[in-house]
Design a protein around this motif. Structure first.
Motif, PDB file in Angstrom:
ATOM      1  N   LEU A  25       0.637  -1.467  -0.489  1.00 27.62           N
ATOM      2  CA  LEU A  25      -0.388   0.186  -0.066  1.00 27.62           C
ATOM      3  C   LEU A  25       0.922   1.492  -0.435  1.00 27.62           C
ATOM      4  O   LEU A  25       0.258   2.247  -0.478  1.00 27.62           O
ATOM      5  N   TRP A  26       2.338   1.433   0.350  1.00 25.38           N
ATOM      6  CA  TRP A  26       2.916   2.401   0.706  1.00 25.38           C
ATOM      7  C   TRP A  26       3.467   2.605  -1.152  1.00 25.38           C
ATOM      8  O   TRP A  26       3.947   3.989  -0.757  1.00 25.38           O
ATOM      9  N   ASP A  28       2.354   2.423  -3.787  1.00 29.70           N
ATOM     10  CA  ASP A  28       1.247   3.436  -4.005  1.00 29.70           C
ATOM     11  C   ASP A  28       0.671   4.791  -3.589  1.00 29.70           C
ATOM     12  O   ASP A  28       0.695   5.654  -4.219  1.00 29.70           O
ATOM     13  N   ILE A  29       0.875   4.799  -2.042  1.00 34.86           N
ATOM     14  CA  ILE A  29       0.722   5.881  -1.848  1.00 34.86           C
ATOM     15  C   ILE A  29       2.675   7.265  -2.241  1.00 34.86           C
ATOM     16  O   ILE A  29       2.021   8.050  -2.587  1.00 34.86           O
ATOM     17  N   ALA A  30       3.277   6.313  -2.182  1.00 30.98           N
ATOM     18  CA  ALA A  30       4.784   7.075  -2.335  1.00 30.98           C
ATOM     19  C   ALA A  30       4.835   7.542  -4.019  1.00 30.98           C
ATOM     20  O   ALA A  30       4.756   8.303  -4.444  1.00 30.98           O
ATOM     21  N   GLU A  32       1.831   8.005  -5.383  1.00 30.49           N
ATOM     22  CA  GLU A  32       0.694   9.541  -6.267  1.00 30.49           C
ATOM     23  C   GLU A  32       1.329  10.950  -5.525  1.00 30.49           C
ATOM     24  O   GLU A  32       1.591  11.672  -6.337  1.00 30.49           O
ATOM     25  N   LEU A  33       2.533  10.199  -4.166  1.00 34.50           N
ATOM     26  CA  LEU A  33       3.078  11.859  -3.266  1.00 34.50           C
ATOM     27  C   LEU A  33       3.688  12.477  -5.183  1.00 34.50           C
ATOM     28  O   LEU A  33       4.512  13.384  -5.272  1.00 34.50           O
ATOM     29  N   GLN A  34       4.433  10.906  -5.552  1.00 32.17           N
ATOM     30  CA  GLN A  34       5.524  11.848  -6.379  1.00 32.17           C
ATOM     31  C   GLN A  34       5.165  12.386  -7.497  1.00 32.17           C
ATOM     32  O   GLN A  34       5.875  13.747  -7.731  1.00 32.17           O
ATOM     33  N   GLU A  36       2.100  14.757  -7.761  1.00 29.74           N
ATOM     34  CA  GLU A  36       1.925  15.445  -7.260  1.00 29.74           C
ATOM     35  C   GLU A  36       2.995  16.272  -6.647  1.00 29.74           C
ATOM     36  O   GLU A  36       2.978  17.893  -7.097  1.00 29.74           O
ATOM     37  N   GLU A  37       4.507  15.639  -6.830  1.00 27.29           N
ATOM     38  CA  GLU A  37       5.751  16.841  -6.515  1.00 27.29           C
ATOM     39  C   GLU A  37       5.656  16.514  -7.650  1.00 27.29           C
ATOM     40  O   GLU A  37       7.006  18.409  -8.207  1.00 27.29           O
ATOM     41  N   GLU A  45      15.008  21.301  -3.474  1.00 23.88           N
ATOM     42  CA  GLU A  45      16.424  20.377  -2.839  1.00 23.88           C
ATOM     43  C   GLU A  45      16.816  19.407  -4.188  1.00 23.88           C
ATOM     44  O   GLU A  45      16.474  18.679  -4.802  1.00 23.88           O
ATOM     45  N   ARG A  48      15.891  15.583  -4.479  1.00 26.80           N
ATOM     46  CA  ARG A  48      14.413  15.456  -4.553  1.00 26.80           C
ATOM     47  C   ARG A  48      14.625  16.330  -6.127  1.00 26.80           C
ATOM     48  O   ARG A  48      13.549  15.877  -7.102  1.00 26.80           O
TER      49      ARG A  48
END
Lengths: 204, 186
Positions: A25-26, A28-30, A32-34, A36-37, A45, A48
């Protein structure tokens, strides 16, 4: 009023948390965060930035592939419009010919890049990509590049302008190495951060 | 004292998360995913929905982290997000099958059980909680397991404190009768 049930539950509170979410599950979260970034790419920085660029590469090669395809289509269209009536123009395209005869530079190209790619991939496998939520991203990029490469290779047999295709194939291989390098660099950064910050653990 | 220490450790990770540090975000996920998943499991009573809630909650927590001022612990802040999202799921699910009437009274009252005779078992309680109707289950788990008082539950569910109390007392009776049935059949 004394609530015996509540007292019992409070005393055994931890035993009630028995369910676990699926392990990936993580990722999928990661992912999606990616995503968005990537949208606000300004002012990031160094660490990133590396990740963001790896995505941009991803897009860049796509555009490159799209442009290459367009050029090829245009060339073929032009070619067939001029020579379509002549049967000799299509015979070469339909007969199976060994790759060496069509583009002798391609096998050379492949052997030259294969060892580098293999070495980098081996380095990458040493990291626990799954735990970092990077395995899916990497798999996706590798798969897209692979399929594009196969397409290009097929294209070689039918294209009137093989130089363009060979160039696109070379770009594809280079891109792969660039992405591998980026991934390795990101992982190295993460590793360094890990070393600097000792593991923090708390109970909930 | 323990609470203070706990807040401090999190504050450090939370600060890194605010800068978009993926590793710090993963730390928080590792720390809280299991307990938050169980919170959502108890409210939604549905594995897939609880997973959706968990994913959405962590995403919105990381997105909205700048609004977290640290006047509570990160854990309790996150828990409120999880609970709100879980309740939304339950409500929308109920809307699909029946008119929205969240905390309807259940006419048949369970008979009183002499609870002093009862030998509580975690497994039996868990099973009974899972067979409670949605409205009962939500109030009961918020009070019994998530540690909210009736004032807080009233706020979370937008009901009155009195409703929360009466709802809990009914839910509790129902739970005990379900537990009784279970031990009868086992």
């Amino acid at each position: 009023m004394k609530d015996r049930l509540k007292d019992f539950v409070q005393a055994h509170r931890d035993e009630f948390d028995t369910f676990t979410p699926r392990p990936d599950l993580w990722q999928d979260i990661a992912a999606e965060l990616q995503q968005e970034e990537v949208k606000p790419t300004m002012a990031v920085e160094p660490e990133r930035e590396a990740k963001v660029i790896s995505i941009n590469w991803h897009h860049a090669w796509r555009y490159a592939a799209a442009v290459a395809m367009l050029i090829m289509v245009a060339f073929s269209a032009y070619y067939y419009m001029n020579n379509g009536a002549q049967p000799s123009g299509t015979v070469a395209a339909t007969q199976p010919v060994p790759l060496e005869k069509i583009a002798p530079e391609v096998p050379q190209l492949e052997t030259r890049f294969a060892s580098v790619i293999e070495q980098k991939e081996a380095q990458l496998r040493e990291y626990d990509l799954k735990a970092l939520g990077m395995d899916k991203e990497w798999e996706r990029e590798a798969a897209t590049l692979d399929s594009a490469y196969t397409e290009l290779k097929k294209e070689l047999y039918t294209t009137p302008n093989k130089d363009v295709v060979v160039e696109a194939m070379r770009d594809n291989l280079k891109m792969r190495i660039a992405i591998l390098n980026r991934q390795l660099q990101v992982l190295e950064n993460i590793q360094q951060v890990k070393k600097q910050v000792p593991n923090e653990t708390t109970s909930i | 004292m323990e609470t203070l220490e706990y807040t401090d450790v999190n504050a450090h990770i939370v600060a890194r998360c605010k800068e978009g540090d993926r590793k710090a975000q993963y730390e928080l996920y590792k720390l809280y995913s299991k307990s938050m998943f169980n919170v959502s499991m108890r409210i939604t009573n549905d594995y897939t929905e609880a997973e959706d809630v968990l994913q959405e909650s962590f995403l919105s927590a990381f997105r909205e982290l700048h609004t977290f001022k640290g006047d509570s612990t990160f854990g309790s802040w996150l828990k409120r997000i999880v609970i709100n999202k879980s309740i939304t799921k339950v409500r929308s699910r109920r809307l699909q099958v029946e008119p929205m009437d969240d905390f309807q009274d259940f006419a048949e009252e369970a008979p009183e059980y002499d609870q002093e005779d009862m030998d509580y078992k975690v497994e039996t309680i868990k099973k009974a909680i899972q067979s409670l109707p949605d409205g009962y289950r939500v109030v009961l788990t918020l009070y019994l397991l998530e540690g909210y008082d009736h004032g807080e539950i009233a706020e979370i569910l937008s009901i009155s404190e009195a409703t929360s109390k009466s709802q809990y007392s009914r839910a509790r009776k129902k739970l005990l009768s379900l537990m009784q049935e279970q031990s009868f059949f086992s």
